[in-house]
Scaffold this motif. Structure first.
Motif, PDB file in Angstrom:
ATOM      1  N   THR A 284      59.247  21.168  31.867  1.00  0.00           N
ATOM      2  CA  THR A 284      58.381  19.972  31.419  1.00  0.00           C
ATOM      3  C   THR A 284      59.356  18.811  31.028  1.00  0.00           C
ATOM      4  OG1 THR A 284      56.301  19.282  30.630  1.00  0.00           O
ATOM      5  CG2 THR A 284      57.889  20.420  29.054  1.00  0.00           C
ATOM      6  N   THR A 288      56.893  15.609  26.255  1.00  0.00           N
ATOM      7  CA  THR A 288      55.550  15.790  26.706  1.00  0.00           C
ATOM      8  C   THR A 288      54.942  16.962  26.262  1.00  0.00           C
ATOM      9  OG1 THR A 288      56.265  17.129  28.542  1.00  0.00           O
ATOM     10  CG2 THR A 288      56.492  14.829  28.941  1.00  0.00           C
ATOM     11  N   HIS A 308      54.145  19.224  32.242  1.00  0.00           N
ATOM     12  CA  HIS A 308      54.459  17.780  32.796  1.00  0.00           C
ATOM     13  C   HIS A 308      55.762  17.805  33.408  1.00  0.00           C
ATOM     14  CE1 HIS A 308      50.987  16.681  30.233  1.00  0.00           C
ATOM     15  NE2 HIS A 308      50.847  15.565  30.711  1.00  0.00           N
ATOM     16  N   GLY A 310      56.221  17.071  36.638  1.00  0.00           N
ATOM     17  CA  GLY A 310      56.401  16.041  37.627  1.00  0.00           C
ATOM     18  C   GLY A 310      55.899  16.383  38.913  1.00  0.00           C
ATOM     19  N   GLY A 311      55.201  17.942  39.162  1.00  0.00           N
ATOM     20  CA  GLY A 311      54.875  18.292  40.351  1.00  0.00           C
ATOM     21  C   GLY A 311      55.853  19.244  41.083  1.00  0.00           C
ATOM     22  N   VAL A 357      49.920  19.516  40.724  1.00  0.00           N
ATOM     23  CA  VAL A 357      49.257  18.374  40.221  1.00  0.00           C
ATOM     24  C   VAL A 357      50.241  17.275  40.817  1.00  0.00           C
ATOM     25  CG1 VAL A 357      48.085  16.908  38.589  1.00  0.00           C
ATOM     26  CG2 VAL A 357      47.945  19.344  38.622  1.00  0.00           C
ATOM     27  N   GLU A 359      52.870  14.628  41.171  1.00  0.00           N
ATOM     28  CA  GLU A 359      53.551  13.529  40.099  1.00  0.00           C
ATOM     29  C   GLU A 359      53.390  13.663  38.830  1.00  0.00           C
ATOM     30  OE1 GLU A 359      52.389   9.600  41.743  1.00  0.00           O
ATOM     31  OE2 GLU A 359      53.551   9.864  43.712  1.00  0.00           O
ATOM     32  N   VAL A 360      52.588  14.866  38.395  1.00  0.00           N
ATOM     33  CA  VAL A 360      52.269  15.153  37.164  1.00  0.00           C
ATOM     34  C   VAL A 360      52.736  16.308  36.631  1.00  0.00           C
ATOM     35  CG1 VAL A 360      50.316  15.704  35.285  1.00  0.00           C
ATOM     36  CG2 VAL A 360      49.955  14.061  37.274  1.00  0.00           C
ATOM     37  N   GLY A 361      52.443  17.485  37.214  1.00  0.00           N
ATOM     38  CA  GLY A 361      53.066  18.675  36.786  1.00  0.00           C
ATOM     39  C   GLY A 361      52.305  19.909  37.585  1.00  0.00           C
TER      40      GLY A 361
END
Length: 375
Positions: A284, A288, A308, A310-311, A357, A359-361
């Motif tokens: 992560t 975050t 988180h 970033g994917g 997810v 661009e998120v995680g």
């Protein structure tokens, strides 16, 4: 000549042998039926041709049941290949012997039906070839089977050692963080940080004791029990809180319904969850939040770890549970954490999955059978 008869009637002999194999209790797969019998028949034809060429007489010496040394070597070489091929195709050793008997019976039946002009010595030669072939094929099958079994054993031992080292390293790392925190903040050992240190040391002791029991061949897996999910999550949070701080992120744990429970081997499931959390802390982004949530859905309890990072993308999601697989960026460690987590969850009747997810995680989900604490 016998090898000419086999060549000219190859398709019919194969069909009859396949029919015999298919009628047996442990029938072969379509792939085995497609390749096993034709391969053996072709090898037998080649061996018989070599025997005829080596002896100068397709039936050998009249009145005998022996073949010359070169012919036996050719038959043995073909049968050795056949035994290994049969193992690769998934047959057992009984089926190797049955293959030879099927073909012998099919040849005899077809020769009678078509009034083939074979002498007694020719059939004696055929039977002797089959005897030699069976001996070599079974020997090759057994030897190759032992090699494969040894390879599987070595792979399992390597995986077991990797799991042991990885989990021991986790406990040691947590203990070192707790010890450093105690020294830096002059914290008492009977406080919360001291409890983390004690828990980690105790975990290492349990692992070493378990390894000793395995060496003594007396290891028994800890019996499963039912325990409160809220207490279980609280222990995971306490165990990993220092690791989260060290990675400059925050662990967020919403309140867990105290009625929910988990049935399983608690140390194994705790190790699985701790591995997921440490993996999240590792990847992560700094500053975050990693979220650990629990809830019931239908007949399942879901324990989710969201980060988180970033994917991860579809490609890595398919590979990340494989041993020694590591993502981009931080490549410290052995790459066994997710492998261990999935294995431990599945050993307790659960399922571990990951959801990207973009661009998120990503979100790792442990799915376990639903149960509640007794009132």
């Amino acid at each position: 000549m016998l090898h000419n008869f086999l060549t000219n009637n190859r398709s019919e002999l194969i069909a009859r042998c396949r029919d015999k194999v298919a009628r047996r209790e442990h029938s072969a797969t379509p792939q085995q039926l497609l390749h096993g019998i034709p391969l053996f028949l072709d090898q037998l034809i080649v061996a018989l041709r070599r025997e005829a060429a080596a002896s100068g007489d397709p039936v050998g010496t009249p009145g005998t049941t022996t073949t010359d040394v070169s012919a036996q070597a050719a038959i043995g070489a073909s049968a050795t290949l056949h035994g290994k091929d049969m193992l690769d195709l998934g047959f057992n050793v009984d089926e190797v012997v049955h293959n030879y008997g099927d073909l012998c019976q099919a040849i005899s039946d077809l020769a009678v039906e078509r009034d083939a002009p074979f002498t007694v010595d020719e059939f004696r030669t055929l039977n002797h070839c089959l005897d030699v072939a069976i001996a070599h094929a079974v020997t090759a099958f057994s030897q190759q089977h032992e090699v494969q079994a040894a390879d599987r054993h070595d792979a399992e031992e390597n995986q077991r050692m990797g799991f042991f080292v990885h989990e021991l390293r986790n406990h040691l790392g947590t203990a070192q963080l707790a010890l450093a925190a105690c020294k830096t903040g002059n914290l008492p050992l009977d406080g919360a940080t001291g409890s983390i240190l004690a828990r980690s040391c105790n975990g290492m002791g349990i692992m070493i004791d378990g390894a000793i029991e395995l060496v003594r061949d007396a290891h028994q897996r800890e019996a499963q029990s039912r325990f409160a999910l809220a207490d279980f999550i609280a222990e995971a949070e306490a165990t990993t809180s220092l690791a989260a701080s060290a990675k400059e992120c925050r662990l967020q744990v919403p309140t867990v319904d105290r009625r929910l429970a988990v049935q399983g081997n608690r140390p194994m499931l705790l190790a699985a969850l701790v591995n997921l959390l440490q993996n999240a802390f590792k990847y992560t982004h700094s500053n975050t939040v990693v979220t650990l949530t629990c809830h019931a859905v239908g007949d399942s309890i879901l324990i989710e770890v969201a980060d988180h990072c970033g994917g991860i993308g579809a490609g890595l999601a398919q590979r990340m549970f494989q041993p020694f697989e590591q993502g981009a960026g931080d490549r410290t460690g052995l790459g066994l954490g997710l492998t261990i987590a999935r294995q431990f969850v599945e050993d307790n009747g659960g399922r571990l999955s990951v959801r990207d997810v973009p661009e998120v995680g990503c979100v790792f989900t442990i799915t376990l059978p639903y149960c509640t604490m007794p009132e």
